[in-house]
Design an enzyme around this catalytic site. Structure first.
Site, mmCIF file in Angstrom:
data_model
loop_
_atom_site.group_PDB
_atom_site.id
_atom_site.type_symbol
_atom_site.label_atom_id
_atom_site.label_comp_id
_atom_site.label_asym_id
_atom_site.label_seq_id
_atom_site.Cartn_x
_atom_site.Cartn_y
_atom_site.Cartn_z
ATOM 1 N N GLY A 175 0.840 -1.193 0.000
ATOM 2 C CA GLY A 175 0.000 0.000 0.000
ATOM 3 C C GLY A 175 0.867 1.231 0.000
ATOM 4 O O GLY A 175 1.976 1.235 -0.535
ATOM 5 N N CYS A 176 0.399 2.279 0.634
ATOM 6 C CA CYS A 176 1.126 3.542 0.681
ATOM 7 C C CYS A 176 2.519 3.333 1.270
ATOM 8 O O CYS A 176 2.661 2.842 2.381
ATOM 9 C CB CYS A 176 0.355 4.551 1.517
ATOM 10 S SG CYS A 176 1.235 6.099 1.745
#
Length: 181
Positions: free
Chosen positions: A15-16
């Site tokens: 993810g981020c």
């Protein structure tokens, strides 16, 4: 004089990338954690290009570590504790190919250890859905722009707000509480 400081590379997408740096950066034996992009087709992509989903890249972190101090197995354990391994469509608030979780292996040994680690997590029964994180051969890694590097240190308040607001912090607390105590 023999150099006992053996360095290896590990690459994880979860993810981020802002949220993937701090957990690794705080461990002994890890000399660098770089936010960047990998797995796509565009050379030297920008953040905006990656976020468009058209380059095929994922946001990832590349970790330089000394396996005699912090093993690849321990890196894998820490990786699993940062993500929702049952979600292949992104992570938490962030959706799309650029946020999909991936273990990128650099050696056959890393591949074997990653496969075993994934199987162990699946067999643990910790999650009631299948573990869907792919294990893929590492490709060219492009460091992200400077403002993305060490984001948690440069913008601690925004980092904390993002981690809480995205749902990541709550998920980690619910699923890994006993591992953090």
């Amino acid at each position: 004089m023999e150099d006992n400081n053996r360095q290896e590379i590990a690459t994880f997408a979860g993810g981020c990338f802002w949220c993937m740096v701090k957990p690794f950066d705080e461990q002994p034996g890890i000399s660098a954690v770089i936010s960047g992009y990998t797995g796509g087709t565009t050379e030297n992509p920008t953040y905006e290009e990656v976020c468009s989903g058209l380059t095929g890249h994922t946001e990832a972190v590349q970790i330089t570590f000394d396996p005699t101090v912090f093993s690849y197995d321990k890196l894998l354990d820490l990786f699993w504790m940062q993500i929702d391994p049952t979600d292949s469509g992104g992570q938490f608030y962030d959706r799309g190919v650029s946020y999909r979780p991936v273990i990128y292996y650099h050696t056959e040994q890393q591949k074997l250890l990653a496969e075993q680690s994934k199987k162990d997590l699946e067999d643990s029964g910790r999650f009631d859905r299948p573990i869907v994180v792919p294990i893929e051969k590492a490709q060219t890694f492009y460091p992200a722009e400077d403002y993305h590097q060490q984001f948690y240190k440069k913008n601690p308040q925004r980092y904390t707000s993002y981690q809480m607001g995205s749902g990541r912090a709550g998920f980690i607390q619910r699923h890994w509480r006993e591992s953090h105590e």
